[in-house]
Write a protein that holds these residues in place. Structure first.
Motif, PDB file in Angstrom:
ATOM      1  N   GLN A  61       0.856  -1.185   0.000  1.00 22.42           N
ATOM      2  CA  GLN A  61       0.000   0.000   0.000  1.00 22.42           C
ATOM      3  C   GLN A  61       0.882   1.221   0.000  1.00 22.42           C
ATOM      4  OE1 GLN A  61      -2.657  -0.062   3.355  1.00 22.42           O
ATOM      5  NE2 GLN A  61      -4.226  -1.110   2.174  1.00 22.42           N
ATOM      6  N   THR A  62       0.450   2.231  -0.734  1.00 22.06           N
ATOM      7  CA  THR A  62       1.187   3.487  -0.767  1.00 22.06           C
ATOM      8  C   THR A  62       0.249   4.601  -1.216  1.00 22.06           C
ATOM      9  OG1 THR A  62       3.239   4.548  -1.526  1.00 22.06           O
ATOM     10  CG2 THR A  62       2.025   3.260  -3.166  1.00 22.06           C
ATOM     11  N   THR A  63       0.631   5.814  -0.944  1.00 24.32           N
ATOM     12  CA  THR A  63      -0.063   6.962  -1.527  1.00 24.32           C
ATOM     13  C   THR A  63       0.702   7.343  -2.787  1.00 24.32           C
ATOM     14  OG1 THR A  63       1.223   8.501  -0.169  1.00 24.32           O
ATOM     15  CG2 THR A  63      -0.928   7.835   0.676  1.00 24.32           C
ATOM     16  N   SER A  64       0.040   8.057  -3.662  1.00 25.61           N
ATOM     17  CA  SER A  64       0.686   8.517  -4.898  1.00 25.61           C
ATOM     18  C   SER A  64      -0.054   9.749  -5.389  1.00 25.61           C
ATOM     19  CB  SER A  64       0.632   7.414  -5.966  1.00 25.61           C
ATOM     20  OG  SER A  64      -0.678   7.270  -6.467  1.00 25.61           O
ATOM     21  N   PRO A  65       0.540  10.481  -6.323  1.00 27.64           N
ATOM     22  CA  PRO A  65      -0.140  11.670  -6.837  1.00 27.64           C
ATOM     23  C   PRO A  65      -1.330  11.360  -7.742  1.00 27.64           C
ATOM     24  CG  PRO A  65       2.109  11.509  -7.728  1.00 27.64           C
ATOM     25  CD  PRO A  65       1.904  10.350  -6.823  1.00 27.64           C
ATOM     26  N   TRP A  66      -1.523  10.103  -8.124  1.00 24.94           N
ATOM     27  CA  TRP A  66      -2.555   9.747  -9.095  1.00 24.94           C
ATOM     28  C   TRP A  66      -3.852   9.258  -8.464  1.00 24.94           C
ATOM     29  CZ3 TRP A  66       2.432   7.590  -9.332  1.00 24.94           C
ATOM     30  CH2 TRP A  66       3.304   8.312 -10.136  1.00 24.94           C
ATOM     31  N   TYR A  67      -3.805   8.919  -7.184  1.00 22.90           N
ATOM     32  CA  TYR A  67      -4.980   8.359  -6.525  1.00 22.90           C
ATOM     33  C   TYR A  67      -5.171   9.021  -5.163  1.00 22.90           C
ATOM     34  CZ  TYR A  67      -4.261   4.720 -10.017  1.00 22.90           C
ATOM     35  OH  TYR A  67      -4.077   4.051 -11.199  1.00 22.90           O
ATOM     36  N   ASP A  68      -6.405   9.092  -4.717  1.00 25.06           N
ATOM     37  CA  ASP A  68      -6.702   9.638  -3.391  1.00 25.06           C
ATOM     38  C   ASP A  68      -6.452   8.565  -2.334  1.00 25.06           C
ATOM     39  OD1 ASP A  68      -7.515  12.122  -4.398  1.00 25.06           O
ATOM     40  OD2 ASP A  68      -9.580  11.415  -4.682  1.00 25.06           O
ATOM     41  N   GLY A  69      -5.782   8.948  -1.251  1.00 21.56           N
ATOM     42  CA  GLY A  69      -5.541   8.027  -0.139  1.00 21.56           C
ATOM     43  C   GLY A  69      -4.562   6.923  -0.474  1.00 21.56           C
ATOM     44  N   ARG A  70      -4.527   5.932   0.411  1.00 25.00           N
ATOM     45  CA  ARG A  70      -3.628   4.793   0.221  1.00 25.00           C
ATOM     46  C   ARG A  70      -4.246   3.813  -0.774  1.00 25.00           C
ATOM     47  NH1 ARG A  70       0.561   4.326   3.246  1.00 25.00           N
ATOM     48  NH2 ARG A  70       0.611   2.064   3.528  1.00 25.00           N
ATOM     49  N   THR A  71      -3.412   3.313  -1.653  1.00 23.94           N
ATOM     50  CA  THR A  71      -3.839   2.390  -2.688  1.00 23.94           C
ATOM     51  C   THR A  71      -3.020   1.118  -2.570  1.00 23.94           C
ATOM     52  OG1 THR A  71      -4.255   4.291  -4.121  1.00 23.94           O
ATOM     53  CG2 THR A  71      -4.158   2.151  -5.186  1.00 23.94           C
ATOM     54  N   THR A  72      -3.652  -0.025  -2.784  1.00 22.68           N
ATOM     55  CA  THR A  72      -2.937  -1.299  -2.771  1.00 22.68           C
ATOM     56  C   THR A  72      -2.614  -1.692  -4.205  1.00 22.68           C
ATOM     57  OG1 THR A  72      -4.085  -2.011  -0.778  1.00 22.68           O
ATOM     58  CG2 THR A  72      -3.016  -3.723  -2.089  1.00 22.68           C
ATOM     59  N   PHE A  73      -1.331  -1.887  -4.469  1.00 24.16           N
ATOM     60  CA  PHE A  73      -0.860  -2.340  -5.775  1.00 24.16           C
ATOM     61  C   PHE A  73      -0.320  -3.755  -5.628  1.00 24.16           C
ATOM     62  CE2 PHE A  73      -0.413   2.268  -6.061  1.00 24.16           C
ATOM     63  CZ  PHE A  73      -0.993   2.521  -7.296  1.00 24.16           C
ATOM     64  N   ALA A  74      -0.579  -4.597  -6.617  1.00 22.01           N
ATOM     65  CA  ALA A  74      -0.040  -5.955  -6.651  1.00 22.01           C
ATOM     66  C   ALA A  74       0.605  -6.163  -8.009  1.00 22.01           C
ATOM     67  CB  ALA A  74      -1.133  -6.995  -6.422  1.00 22.01           C
ATOM     68  N   GLY A  75       1.792  -6.761  -7.982  1.00 25.15           N
ATOM     69  CA  GLY A  75       2.484  -6.990  -9.240  1.00 25.15           C
ATOM     70  C   GLY A  75       3.762  -7.773  -9.061  1.00 25.15           C
ATOM     71  N   ILE A  76       4.538  -7.778 -10.111  1.00 22.54           N
ATOM     72  CA  ILE A  76       5.787  -8.532 -10.178  1.00 22.54           C
ATOM     73  C   ILE A  76       6.934  -7.635  -9.720  1.00 22.54           C
ATOM     74  CG2 ILE A  76       7.296  -9.859 -11.716  1.00 22.54           C
ATOM     75  CD1 ILE A  76       4.176 -10.669 -11.504  1.00 22.54           C
ATOM     76  N   PRO A  77       7.777  -8.112  -8.798  1.00 25.83           N
ATOM     77  CA  PRO A  77       8.970  -7.329  -8.471  1.00 25.83           C
ATOM     78  C   PRO A  77       9.820  -7.174  -9.737  1.00 25.83           C
ATOM     79  CG  PRO A  77       8.635  -9.084  -6.858  1.00 25.83           C
ATOM     80  CD  PRO A  77       7.682  -9.335  -7.996  1.00 25.83           C
ATOM     81  N   LEU A  78      10.128  -5.954 -10.101  1.00 24.87           N
ATOM     82  CA  LEU A  78      10.882  -5.738 -11.334  1.00 24.87           C
ATOM     83  C   LEU A  78      12.290  -6.328 -11.270  1.00 24.87           C
ATOM     84  CD1 LEU A  78       9.446  -2.355 -12.487  1.00 24.87           C
ATOM     85  CD2 LEU A  78       9.702  -4.397 -13.897  1.00 24.87           C
ATOM     86  N   GLN A  79      12.870  -6.409 -10.090  1.00 23.05           N
ATOM     87  CA  GLN A  79      14.193  -7.051  -9.979  1.00 23.05           C
ATOM     88  C   GLN A  79      14.076  -8.532 -10.352  1.00 23.05           C
ATOM     89  OE1 GLN A  79      17.315  -5.621  -9.334  1.00 23.05           O
ATOM     90  NE2 GLN A  79      17.909  -7.630 -10.105  1.00 23.05           N
ATOM     91  N   LYS A  80      13.008  -9.160  -9.929  1.00 20.64           N
ATOM     92  CA  LYS A  80      12.787 -10.570 -10.251  1.00 20.64           C
ATOM     93  C   LYS A  80      12.618 -10.760 -11.766  1.00 20.64           C
ATOM     94  CE  LYS A  80      10.210 -14.421  -8.365  1.00 20.64           C
ATOM     95  NZ  LYS A  80       9.159 -14.787  -7.419  1.00 20.64           N
ATOM     96  N   LEU A  81      11.872  -9.870 -12.405  1.00 18.19           N
ATOM     97  CA  LEU A  81      11.688  -9.937 -13.858  1.00 18.19           C
ATOM     98  C   LEU A  81      13.022  -9.748 -14.573  1.00 18.19           C
ATOM     99  CD1 LEU A  81       9.815 -10.126 -16.332  1.00 18.19           C
ATOM    100  CD2 LEU A  81       9.449  -7.652 -16.118  1.00 18.19           C
ATOM    101  N   MET A  82      13.823  -8.788 -14.110  1.00 16.69           N
ATOM    102  CA  MET A  82      15.129  -8.549 -14.733  1.00 16.69           C
ATOM    103  C   MET A  82      16.047  -9.761 -14.564  1.00 16.69           C
ATOM    104  SD  MET A  82      14.916  -5.626 -16.209  1.00 16.69           S
ATOM    105  CE  MET A  82      13.134  -5.595 -16.388  1.00 16.69           C
ATOM    106  N   ASP A  83      16.018 -10.369 -13.390  1.00 15.80           N
ATOM    107  CA  ASP A  83      16.819 -11.584 -13.164  1.00 15.80           C
ATOM    108  C   ASP A  83      16.353 -12.710 -14.080  1.00 15.80           C
ATOM    109  OD1 ASP A  83      18.234 -10.248 -11.174  1.00 15.80           O
ATOM    110  OD2 ASP A  83      17.134 -11.201  -9.524  1.00 15.80           O
ATOM    111  N   TYR A  84      15.046 -12.849 -14.241  1.00 15.41           N
ATOM    112  CA  TYR A  84      14.470 -13.922 -15.047  1.00 15.41           C
ATOM    113  C   TYR A  84      14.903 -13.836 -16.513  1.00 15.41           C
ATOM    114  CZ  TYR A  84      10.860 -17.120 -16.810  1.00 15.41           C
ATOM    115  OH  TYR A  84      10.193 -18.159 -17.406  1.00 15.41           O
ATOM    116  N   VAL A  85      14.955 -12.628 -17.048  1.00 17.68           N
ATOM    117  CA  VAL A  85      15.361 -12.472 -18.447  1.00 17.68           C
ATOM    118  C   VAL A  85      16.869 -12.321 -18.599  1.00 17.68           C
ATOM    119  CG1 VAL A  85      13.132 -11.525 -19.155  1.00 17.68           C
ATOM    120  CG2 VAL A  85      14.998  -9.959 -18.552  1.00 17.68           C
TER     121      VAL A  85
END
Length: 164
Positions: A61-85
């Protein structure tokens, strides 16, 4: 003798994996190119939703300039993707569906635990809602991330990444 056979088997299985990724069956959402070692289509690494999710998802969860309040984001760690390729280089050039381009130091991914978000508040991100893929930093975790430098690196509607 048994140990030698096991080590040889491991070395061969590792060697077979290196360089060749499985080809996704669904609609391609992301293409990685440039200085990568592991590919699955003409020197690139391409991913559909399922192949990205198979890499393992994390959320925060984090706040950002694009959304009101705290937002929960789920996704792939980019370091993991970079390691994978097998990414080698210092910069990732990220391009969105509308051709917006930003450059992100490869070191950011490990240093800040940056993700390639697929979901927002539990729902898959749609194109009109900054999806389907969005580079997101955990802005609340370190005060220095709350500035325009990191906001400008946070590309949404990501479609391509080129490792330089």
């Amino acid at each position: 003798m048994r140990l030698i056979v096991m080590l040889l088997s491991f070395a061969l299985s590792t060697q077979v994996w290196a360089g060749e990724l499985s080809r996704p069956a669904g609609k391609i959402l992301l293409t990685l190119s440039g200085n990568i070692e592991n590919t699955n289509e003409g020197g690139n690494a391409v991913f559909d939703l399922t192949s990205l999710e198979k890499l393992g998802m994390v959320s925060f969860q984090t706040t950002s300039p694009w959304y009101d309040g705290r937002t929960t984001f789920a996704g792939i760690p980019l370091q993991k993707l970079m390691d994978y390729v097998g990414a080698k280089g210092s910069v990732v050039k990220v391009t969105a569906l509308n051709d917006y381009t930003t450059e992100i130091p490869l070191s950011d991914f490990k240093k800040y635990n940056v993700i390639l978000a697929l979901k927002i508040n539990g729902e898959y991100m749609r194109i009109r809602d900054k999806g389907p893929l969005f580079v997101v930093y955990p802005y609340d975790s370190i005060p220095e991330l709350n500035n325009q430098i990191y906001y400008s690196r946070s590309a949404w509607q990501v479609s391509r990444m080129n490792i330089e």
